[in-house]
Design a protein around this motif. Structure first.
Motif, PDB file in Angstrom:
ATOM      1  N   ALA A  31     -20.540   9.879   0.293  1.00  0.00           N
ATOM      2  CA  ALA A  31     -19.884   8.874   1.129  1.00  0.00           C
ATOM      3  C   ALA A  31     -18.382   8.979   0.904  1.00  0.00           C
ATOM      4  O   ALA A  31     -17.937   9.570  -0.077  1.00  0.00           O
ATOM      5  N   ARG A  32     -17.597   8.410   1.823  1.00  0.00           N
ATOM      6  CA  ARG A  32     -16.147   8.415   1.660  1.00  0.00           C
ATOM      7  C   ARG A  32     -15.607   7.020   1.896  1.00  0.00           C
ATOM      8  O   ARG A  32     -16.013   6.339   2.832  1.00  0.00           O
ATOM      9  N   VAL A  33     -14.672   6.623   1.033  1.00  0.00           N
ATOM     10  CA  VAL A  33     -13.966   5.365   1.248  1.00  0.00           C
ATOM     11  C   VAL A  33     -13.042   5.569   2.445  1.00  0.00           C
ATOM     12  O   VAL A  33     -12.382   6.600   2.565  1.00  0.00           O
ATOM     13  N   ALA A  34     -13.003   4.592   3.345  1.00  0.00           N
ATOM     14  CA  ALA A  34     -12.178   4.719   4.555  1.00  0.00           C
ATOM     15  C   ALA A  34     -10.773   4.185   4.275  1.00  0.00           C
ATOM     16  O   ALA A  34     -10.438   3.062   4.646  1.00  0.00           O
ATOM     17  N   TYR A  35      -9.953   4.994   3.597  1.00  0.00           N
ATOM     18  CA  TYR A  35      -8.588   4.572   3.302  1.00  0.00           C
ATOM     19  C   TYR A  35      -7.733   4.624   4.555  1.00  0.00           C
ATOM     20  O   TYR A  35      -7.910   5.505   5.401  1.00  0.00           O
ATOM     21  N   LEU A  36      -6.795   3.686   4.657  1.00  0.00           N
ATOM     22  CA  LEU A  36      -5.778   3.715   5.706  1.00  0.00           C
ATOM     23  C   LEU A  36      -4.504   4.297   5.105  1.00  0.00           C
ATOM     24  O   LEU A  36      -4.215   4.085   3.927  1.00  0.00           O
ATOM     25  N   THR A  37      -3.758   5.036   5.911  1.00  0.00           N
ATOM     26  CA  THR A  37      -2.523   5.646   5.435  1.00  0.00           C
ATOM     27  C   THR A  37      -1.344   5.123   6.242  1.00  0.00           C
ATOM     28  O   THR A  37      -1.310   5.308   7.458  1.00  0.00           O
ATOM     29  N   PRO A  38      -0.376   4.436   5.593  1.00  0.00           N
ATOM     30  CA  PRO A  38       0.826   4.027   6.331  1.00  0.00           C
ATOM     31  C   PRO A  38       1.478   5.277   6.961  1.00  0.00           C
ATOM     32  O   PRO A  38       1.384   6.358   6.364  1.00  0.00           O
ATOM     33  N   PRO A  39       2.076   5.175   8.153  1.00  0.00           N
ATOM     34  CA  PRO A  39       2.374   3.930   8.882  1.00  0.00           C
ATOM     35  C   PRO A  39       1.268   3.433   9.818  1.00  0.00           C
ATOM     36  O   PRO A  39       1.576   2.708  10.754  1.00  0.00           O
ATOM     37  N   GLU A  40       0.015   3.776   9.555  1.00  0.00           N
ATOM     38  CA  GLU A  40      -1.056   3.151  10.343  1.00  0.00           C
ATOM     39  C   GLU A  40      -0.892   1.640  10.240  1.00  0.00           C
ATOM     40  O   GLU A  40      -0.566   1.132   9.166  1.00  0.00           O
ATOM     41  N   PRO A  41      -1.110   0.906  11.329  1.00  0.00           N
ATOM     42  CA  PRO A  41      -0.953  -0.553  11.254  1.00  0.00           C
ATOM     43  C   PRO A  41      -1.937  -1.175  10.270  1.00  0.00           C
ATOM     44  O   PRO A  41      -3.096  -0.755  10.195  1.00  0.00           O
ATOM     45  N   LEU A  42      -1.462  -2.135   9.493  1.00  0.00           N
ATOM     46  CA  LEU A  42      -2.298  -2.794   8.483  1.00  0.00           C
ATOM     47  C   LEU A  42      -2.403  -4.275   8.800  1.00  0.00           C
ATOM     48  O   LEU A  42      -1.436  -4.880   9.250  1.00  0.00           O
ATOM     49  N   PRO A  43      -3.564  -4.872   8.551  1.00  0.00           N
ATOM     50  CA  PRO A  43      -3.676  -6.320   8.752  1.00  0.00           C
ATOM     51  C   PRO A  43      -2.933  -7.073   7.658  1.00  0.00           C
ATOM     52  O   PRO A  43      -2.510  -6.497   6.655  1.00  0.00           O
TER      53      PRO A  43
END
Ligand SMILES: [Zn+2]
Length: 278
Positions: A31-43
């Motif tokens: 499985a993979r953790v779904a990391y977000l990478t800036p500058p992707e918008p963050l809540p």
């Protein structure tokens, strides 16, 4: 925190209570953790600094419920219990810290001594009372989990009252105030099945953020084999030889904890090899 959340070298993990976002296991069971990478918008959320590894910083972002969009449609909200057995060591550590902290933030919004609101400081690792200088730290509840064998090396497996049919595990319980881990092992086994223990040995530990346990694993040898069950806690308990255990796993009459749980490694340690189960 603002700088970290703007950096391309940061990997951001959204956390909601003890759930995180992950991509489901692939054909190889990874499985993979779904990391977000800036500058992707963050809540909006409370930032938790979780450490750095391989030149990247890891940050948890505690978000309120709602229907948050993940980075893709394949992403699920999952717990460490479901996904931990399919993740690498670094991600298990990241997810365990993130969810343990997130659960704590949900419960520590008010000062336990004066009732005033608290606010987050030190990158999510401390909350400070807004009325006094008091600082609150995340805490864990120590619990013992023990694989008990008898003189013939049979393993004791029990079904707790709150387990479903066929779900068995080794004995476990919380450490009382003022008690050592070893004393907790002897007391729990005495209370739950009426056995006195000889040798008790420490095996290792695992953070288990459901909601904030530190599972301390032991193995122990019982002095006798007669069981007197605490029927408020346990529905049943039985001794298993390795052949009986193998047969019960094969015919589905016994289910054990998932790979992510330390109980599973205690059972496999006794059995002598890994079980071919999720
Ligand atoms: Zn206070």
């Amino acid at each position: 925190m603002a700088g970290l959340l703007a950096s391309r070298d940061t990997r951001v993990l959204l956390v909601k209570g003890n759930l995180i976002q992950a991509l489901p296991p692939d054909d190889h069971g990874r499985a993979r953790v779904a990391y977000l990478t800036p500058p992707e918008p963050l809540p909006e959320g409370v930032g938790l600094y979780l450490g750095s590894s391989g030149g990247l910083d890891y940050v948890g972002l505690v978000v309120d419920g709602g229907d948050l969009e993940g980075p893709s449609q394949d992403v699920d909200w999952v717990s460490l219990r479901e996904v931990g057995g399919h993740l690498g060591e670094r991600d298990v550590a990241v997810v365990a810290s993130a969810t343990a902290l997130a659960v704590w933030h949900g419960e520590a919004r008010f000062c336990p001594s004066c009732g005033a609101p608290t606010r987050v400081v030190h990158a999510g690792w401390v909350r400070r009372c807004t009325a006094e200088a008091k600082e609150l730290f995340p805490r864990m509840d120590p619990a013992v989990i023990v694989a008990v064998t008898d003189h013939a090396d049979r393993l004791l497996l029990a079904r707790a009252q709150h387990f479903g049919p066929g779900r068995y595990s080794v004995l476990a319980g919380f450490v009382d105030a003022g008690e050592s881990l070893e004393a907790a092992v002897r007391r729990e086994v005495g209370e739950e099945v009426g056995l006195e223990l000889g040798r008790v040995s420490y095996l290792g530990s695992q953070s288990w953020p459901f909601p904030r346990s530190l599972m301390c694993a032991f193995e122990a040898q019982a002095r006798g084999t007669d069981l007197t069950l605490d029927t408020e806690e346990l529905a049943e308990a039985h001794w298993f030889t390795r052949a009986e255990f193998a047969a019960a796993i094969a015919d589905g009459s016994v289910h054990v904890a998932p790979r992510s749980a330390i109980a599973r490694s205690q059972i496999e340690r006794w059995y002598g090899r890994a079980l071919d189960l999720p």
